[in-house]
Design an enzyme around this catalytic site. Structure first.
Site, PDB file in Angstrom:
ATOM      1  N   THR A  13      25.419  26.750  97.867  1.00 63.77           N
ATOM      2  CA  THR A  13      24.820  27.208  96.622  1.00 63.77           C
ATOM      3  C   THR A  13      25.572  28.399  96.040  1.00 63.77           C
ATOM      4  OG1 THR A  13      22.700  26.402  97.351  1.00 63.77           O
ATOM      5  CG2 THR A  13      22.644  28.021  95.610  1.00 63.77           C
ATOM      6  N   TYR A  23      20.285  22.076  90.565  1.00 63.99           N
ATOM      7  CA  TYR A  23      21.642  22.585  90.656  1.00 63.99           C
ATOM      8  C   TYR A  23      22.422  21.694  91.602  1.00 63.99           C
ATOM      9  CZ  TYR A  23      20.826  24.434  95.286  1.00 63.99           C
ATOM     10  OH  TYR A  23      20.574  24.539  96.613  1.00 63.99           O
ATOM     11  N   GLN A  57      24.710  20.537 103.953  1.00 58.59           N
ATOM     12  CA  GLN A  57      24.112  19.359 104.587  1.00 58.59           C
ATOM     13  C   GLN A  57      25.193  18.354 104.973  1.00 58.59           C
ATOM     14  OE1 GLN A  57      23.747  20.461 101.510  1.00 58.59           O
ATOM     15  NE2 GLN A  57      23.059  18.920 100.051  1.00 58.59           N
ATOM     16  N   THR A  89      23.514  27.483 102.958  1.00 57.39           N
ATOM     17  CA  THR A  89      22.584  28.082 103.929  1.00 57.39           C
ATOM     18  C   THR A  89      21.873  27.040 104.793  1.00 57.39           C
ATOM     19  OG1 THR A  89      20.813  28.079 102.282  1.00 57.39           O
ATOM     20  CG2 THR A  89      22.164  30.059 102.436  1.00 57.39           C
ATOM     21  N   ASP A  90      21.886  25.758 104.376  1.00 58.77           N
ATOM     22  CA  ASP A  90      21.114  24.747 105.109  1.00 58.77           C
ATOM     23  C   ASP A  90      21.517  24.647 106.580  1.00 58.77           C
ATOM     24  OD1 ASP A  90      19.781  24.150 102.785  1.00 58.77           O
ATOM     25  OD2 ASP A  90      20.702  22.189 102.472  1.00 58.77           O
ATOM     26  N   LYS A 162      17.390  29.474 109.438  1.00 58.21           N
ATOM     27  CA  LYS A 162      16.873  29.363 108.071  1.00 58.21           C
ATOM     28  C   LYS A 162      15.376  29.136 108.152  1.00 58.21           C
ATOM     29  CE  LYS A 162      17.577  27.397 103.511  1.00 58.21           C
ATOM     30  NZ  LYS A 162      18.404  26.584 102.623  1.00 58.21           N
ATOM     31  N   GLU A 269       5.299  22.985 131.694  1.00 58.98           N
ATOM     32  CA  GLU A 269       4.553  21.821 132.199  1.00 58.98           C
ATOM     33  C   GLU A 269       5.472  20.715 132.693  1.00 58.98           C
ATOM     34  OE1 GLU A 269       1.182  20.576 129.559  1.00 58.98           O
ATOM     35  OE2 GLU A 269       1.863  22.284 128.389  1.00 58.98           O
TER      36      GLU A 269
HETATM   37  N1  GLU Z   1      22.187  22.302 100.252  1.00 64.46           N
HETATM   38  C1  GLU Z   1      22.754  23.581  99.938  1.00 64.46           C
HETATM   39  C2  GLU Z   1      23.680  24.001 101.069  1.00 64.46           C
HETATM   40  O1  GLU Z   1      23.315  24.249 102.171  1.00 64.46           O
HETATM   41  C3  GLU Z   1      21.632  24.446  99.607  1.00 64.46           C
HETATM   42  C4  GLU Z   1      21.390  25.645 100.401  1.00 64.46           C
HETATM   43  C5  GLU Z   1      22.199  26.831 100.036  1.00 64.46           C
HETATM   44  O2  GLU Z   1      23.402  26.878 100.055  1.00 64.46           O
HETATM   45  O3  GLU Z   1      21.528  27.768  99.744  1.00 64.46           O
HETATM   46  O4  GLU Z   1      24.849  24.063 100.822  1.00 64.46           O
END
Ligand code: GLU
Length: 313
Positions: A13, A23, A57, A89-90, A162, A269
């Protein structure tokens, strides 16, 4: 002279642009991103490369191997004092752990992302980039784990995850675990690896189906991380199938879908020692998967893999 920092851009992002529906990640070049933060020039001498431009992703083992080798060779050279990697961030926590366990230099490495695209009114990328470059240029961060930067904060890779799919301050932090695999003396040499062992994740829930685990077994996967309920427990049919998988030579790691608390062999357990399972400790399922893939490059011995999950080489 100012420290020299190399920036590797991978997308996310922070390189995203608004679209009609929301986006699209990975649209802006690293030149454009850097030009929005002229203050960076007062902190470090910078050079950069566009490694890829994807939403995280789409990160995978092939990119992790190439990225790790690239960062390692940059940091082994005298020229650079640190590396900053722009990243979605994913899956940032998985890439950070992979690099943390495979890079041989003590120089700082910081992954930085944002939760708003580069052209948003409240874009958080520029401020995060400033904190990340400052962190990579700071000798006090040498010898620390690979760091993640979001919400203008720096967090270590073994602790960060995250926690929020929308808010700007999207990284959570589990308490430090002295038993977790980290530290300068723990790691793997993947310089000669071109593919990694295949490891999947099976999610736990009440009444869980055995189909996903059976599918991984049928496909000949080397290992599976079970994202169990609570302290790493499973719906009995899934556990029985996991026991069978171990007997067939698959490595099974028990972790938990709970964000905090971890899974340990003692006090739970499930009898790991009798059944041949490995406890993930404080690593969440996605980080445990990364560690199991790396551990399987060295050994299939369950005792040795248990030691890796306790941070023993
Ligand atoms: N799908 C994006 C990624 O991980 C969205 C998350 C982000 O970068 O904030 O590249």
């Amino acid at each position: 002279m100012l420290p020299k920092i190399h920036i590797i851009a991978t997308g996310g992002t922070i390189a995203g642009k608004s679209s009609e529906k929301g986006y699209v990640a990975g649209k802006t070049s690293i030149e454009e991103i850097l030009s929005a933060v002229p203050e960076l020039k007062e902190i470090a001498r910078l050079d950069f490369e566009q490694f890829c431009n994807i939403g995280s992703q789409d990160m995978d083992e092939t990119i992790w191997l190439a990225l790790s080798k690239r960062v390692d060779s940059l940091l082994l050279s005298e020229e650079y004092d640190g590396v900053v990697i722009t990243h979605g961030t994913d899956t940032m926590e998985e890439t950070a752990c992979f690099l943390n366990w495979t890079i041989h230099s003590a120089k700082p490495v910081v992954l930085v992302g944002s939760m708003r695209p580069s052209d948003a009114l409240d874009a958080d990328g520029p401020a995060n980039l400033l904190v990340a470059v400052r962190g990579a240029a700071d000798v006090k961060n040498a010898g620390k784990e690979v760091l993640l930067c979001l919400g203008k904060k720096l967090l270590e890779s073994s602790e960060a995850f995250k926690k929020d799919s929308h808010e700007i301050d999207a990284l959570g932090c589990v308490p430090p675990d002295f038993r977790a695999p980290h530290g300068k003396n723990f790691g793997f040499d993947i310089r000669n690896e071109n593919v990694l062992p295949r490891v999947g994740i099976v999610y736990g829930y009440g009444g869980a189906s055995t189909i996903p685990l059976q599918a991984f077994m049928d496909a000949g996967y080397d290992g599976v991380v079970l994202a169990g309920v609570g302290g790493g427990n499973f719906y009995s049919p899934v556990q029985r199938l996991a026991e069978k998988a171990v007997r067939m030579g698959m490595l099974i790691v028990r972790s938990t879908r709970c964000p905090y608390g971890g899974v340990y062999t003692l006090g739970g357990e499930v009898d790991d020692l009798k059944l041949g399972f490995v406890a993930a400790g404080s690593l969440n399922p996605q980080k445990a998967r990364v560690l199991l893939m790396l551990a399987l490059t060295e050994t299939r011995d369950v005792e040795k893999i248990r030691l890796k999950f306790q941070g023993v080489n």
